[in-house]
Design a protein around this motif. Structure first.
Motif, PDB file in Angstrom:
ATOM      1  N   GLY A  95       0.804  -1.217   0.000  1.00 40.15           N
ATOM      2  CA  GLY A  95       0.000   0.000   0.000  1.00 40.15           C
ATOM      3  C   GLY A  95       0.833   1.262   0.000  1.00 40.15           C
ATOM      4  N   LEU A  96       2.059   1.186  -0.531  1.00 37.55           N
ATOM      5  CA  LEU A  96       2.985   2.310  -0.453  1.00 37.55           C
ATOM      6  C   LEU A  96       3.169   3.046  -1.780  1.00 37.55           C
ATOM      7  CD1 LEU A  96       5.766   0.743   1.814  1.00 37.55           C
ATOM      8  CD2 LEU A  96       3.878   2.255   2.481  1.00 37.55           C
ATOM      9  N   LEU A  97       2.535   2.584  -2.847  1.00 37.44           N
ATOM     10  CA  LEU A  97       2.644   3.251  -4.145  1.00 37.44           C
ATOM     11  C   LEU A  97       1.280   3.782  -4.571  1.00 37.44           C
ATOM     12  CD1 LEU A  97       4.951   0.904  -6.286  1.00 37.44           C
ATOM     13  CD2 LEU A  97       5.595   2.776  -4.766  1.00 37.44           C
ATOM     14  N   TYR A  98       1.308   4.889  -5.279  1.00 38.85           N
ATOM     15  CA  TYR A  98       0.074   5.404  -5.866  1.00 38.85           C
ATOM     16  C   TYR A  98       0.393   6.032  -7.217  1.00 38.85           C
ATOM     17  CZ  TYR A  98       1.514  10.114  -4.339  1.00 38.85           C
ATOM     18  OH  TYR A  98       2.202  11.291  -4.146  1.00 38.85           O
ATOM     19  N   PRO A  99      -0.543   5.998  -8.166  1.00 41.74           N
ATOM     20  CA  PRO A  99      -0.292   6.563  -9.489  1.00 41.74           C
ATOM     21  C   PRO A  99      -0.580   8.064  -9.510  1.00 41.74           C
ATOM     22  CG  PRO A  99      -2.419   5.483  -9.473  1.00 41.74           C
ATOM     23  CD  PRO A  99      -1.834   5.273  -8.108  1.00 41.74           C
ATOM     24  N   LEU A 156       6.096   6.869  -4.509  1.00 41.76           N
ATOM     25  CA  LEU A 156       6.177   6.293  -3.176  1.00 41.76           C
ATOM     26  C   LEU A 156       5.474   7.220  -2.189  1.00 41.76           C
ATOM     27  CD1 LEU A 156       7.431   4.061  -1.341  1.00 41.76           C
ATOM     28  CD2 LEU A 156       9.387   5.604  -1.040  1.00 41.76           C
ATOM     29  N   ASP A 157       4.558   6.684  -1.429  1.00 43.67           N
ATOM     30  CA  ASP A 157       3.911   7.456  -0.363  1.00 43.67           C
ATOM     31  C   ASP A 157       4.952   7.599   0.749  1.00 43.67           C
ATOM     32  OD1 ASP A 157       2.463   8.406   1.815  1.00 43.67           O
ATOM     33  OD2 ASP A 157       0.664   7.280   1.287  1.00 43.67           O
ATOM     34  N   MET A 158       5.688   8.705   0.723  1.00 41.34           N
ATOM     35  CA  MET A 158       6.844   8.856   1.584  1.00 41.34           C
ATOM     36  C   MET A 158       6.474   8.807   3.069  1.00 41.34           C
ATOM     37  SD  MET A 158      10.118   9.088   1.700  1.00 41.34           S
ATOM     38  CE  MET A 158      10.608   9.499   0.010  1.00 41.34           C
ATOM     39  N   ALA A 159       5.425   9.501   3.438  1.00 39.96           N
ATOM     40  CA  ALA A 159       5.045   9.521   4.855  1.00 39.96           C
ATOM     41  C   ALA A 159       4.700   8.121   5.351  1.00 39.96           C
ATOM     42  CB  ALA A 159       3.870  10.469   5.061  1.00 39.96           C
ATOM     43  N   ALA A 160       3.938   7.367   4.561  1.00 40.46           N
ATOM     44  CA  ALA A 160       3.560   6.010   4.958  1.00 40.46           C
ATOM     45  C   ALA A 160       4.777   5.093   5.011  1.00 40.46           C
ATOM     46  CB  ALA A 160       2.516   5.452   3.998  1.00 40.46           C
ATOM     47  N   ALA A 161       5.700   5.268   4.061  1.00 43.30           N
ATOM     48  CA  ALA A 161       6.902   4.432   4.024  1.00 43.30           C
ATOM     49  C   ALA A 161       7.775   4.682   5.251  1.00 43.30           C
ATOM     50  CB  ALA A 161       7.684   4.702   2.746  1.00 43.30           C
ATOM     51  N   ILE A 162       7.963   5.947   5.597  1.00 42.87           N
ATOM     52  CA  ILE A 162       8.789   6.278   6.758  1.00 42.87           C
ATOM     53  C   ILE A 162       8.130   5.772   8.039  1.00 42.87           C
ATOM     54  CG2 ILE A 162       9.663   8.197   8.155  1.00 42.87           C
ATOM     55  CD1 ILE A 162      10.076   9.741   5.536  1.00 42.87           C
ATOM     56  N   GLU A 163       6.830   5.893   8.123  1.00 48.15           N
ATOM     57  CA  GLU A 163       6.123   5.398   9.302  1.00 48.15           C
ATOM     58  C   GLU A 163       6.309   3.894   9.456  1.00 48.15           C
ATOM     59  OE1 GLU A 163       1.614   5.479  11.273  1.00 48.15           O
ATOM     60  OE2 GLU A 163       1.967   6.218   9.232  1.00 48.15           O
ATOM     61  N   ARG A 164       6.410   3.213   8.334  1.00 47.93           N
ATOM     62  CA  ARG A 164       6.534   1.748   8.369  1.00 47.93           C
ATOM     63  C   ARG A 164       7.895   1.302   8.900  1.00 47.93           C
ATOM     64  NH1 ARG A 164       3.478  -2.085   5.324  1.00 47.93           N
ATOM     65  NH2 ARG A 164       4.480  -4.132   5.279  1.00 47.93           N
TER      66      ARG A 164
END
Length: 294
Positions: A95-99, A156-164
């Motif tokens: 769930g970390l990518l979006y178009p 890359l959904d940067m905020a979500a990736a860093i939170e992960r």
């Protein structure tokens, strides 16, 4: 017994190599020899519009002229797109990518609109961060845009990736633009929602380089200071994908008399021209500030 270290030189065949490339290639070669390790050559040719076979052939000729020996086979990124797609599929499953669907011109207009309200953040290279709202598009809107043939990039959904993954660091054996040595705190958020793939090319520099380094067993990444802060994104991707983390060494850049870094786009003096002038590989080592071979 620890395995022998693995270094790599990874040029893009979108122009002829210049003195700055020679410095980086020779430095990697020297360090690999001193450590009793291996030097790999990787051709980073995912830019299908600029990379050309004649430039790739020139890479081999120039490196041979410099006396550099590398292991074979050479990895060409364009031959391994499936590996990068598999990696982006894993990130998408998290769930970390979006178009996003804006053209470069549309993004420029969005940025101009934001800058009219006040300062807008820029990444370490000076480019404005992505200001679009594609992350909030509904599924039916995304489907309609895909059907329309609009330009598409996977971000890359940067905020979500860093939170992960939380806070990250890397081991720096050189010296970055701010003088950091030893352990450096990664700052991937400074890059915003970076592009990891496009419709026309299913990968990006950031994604392909970390996949290649992992698959090739690279233990030591030696490259220019202009890529120092890109390492923040690479550390994030390594953490997300469970990839090994090499040691990093970012070396100083060679510059011309005006202070600008040597670059293909600036028609910096090429190795082919130096060779045509009668220079030897020993002359190139001297010009690059490297000691002569023992």
């Amino acid at each position: 017994m620890n395995p022998a270290p693995v270094f790599r030189f990874a040029p893009s065949p979108n122009g002829y190599l210049h003195l700055g490339h020679a410095y980086s290639a020779l430095l990697n070669f020297d360090l690999a020899r001193q450590a009793g390790g291996h030097l790999l050559l990787r051709i980073e040719d995912i830019d299908v519009t600029r990379c050309r076979p004649e430039y790739e052939q020139a890479v081999y000729e120039d490196l041979e002229w410099l006396g550099i020996i590398w292991e074979t086979p050479v990895r060409r990124q364009s031959d391994h797109l499936d590996a990068y797609v598999a990696a982006s599929d894993r990130l998408a499953a998290m769930g970390l990518l979006y178009p996003s669907f804006e053209s470069r011109a549309e993004i420029a207009r969005l940025v101009a609109g934001e800058e009219a309200k006040g300062p807008w953040p820029r990444d370490p290279d000076g480019a404005p961060l992505y200001p679009g709202t594609a992350k909030s598009l509904y599924a039916d809107e995304v489907a309609a845009l895909k059907r329309s043939g609009a330009p598409m990039a996977l971000r890359l959904d940067m905020a979500a990736a860093i939170e992960r993954v939380g806070a990250l660091t890397w081991q720096e054996q050189g010296s970055g633009p701010d003088g950091e040595t030893a352990e450096v705190a990664a700052r991937p958020d400074a890059w915003g929602d970076v592009i990891l793939a496009r419709k026309e090319v299913p990968t990006s520099y950031h994604l392909s380089v970390v996949i290649d380094d992992a698959l090739q067993g690279v233990t030591d990444v030696v490259r220019g200071q202009d890529l120092f802060w890109s390492t923040s994104v690479h550390r994030l991707l390594q953490a997300l994908l469970g990839l090994p983390v090499p040691a990093y060494r970012h070396h100083a850049l060679l510059r011309d008399e005006t202070g600008a870094k040597l670059a293909k786009s600036l028609a910096s003096t090429g190795l082919r021209e130096l060779r045509a002038q009668g220079m030897t590989s020993a002359d190139v080592r001297r010009l690059a500030g490297l000691p002569p071979y023992p």
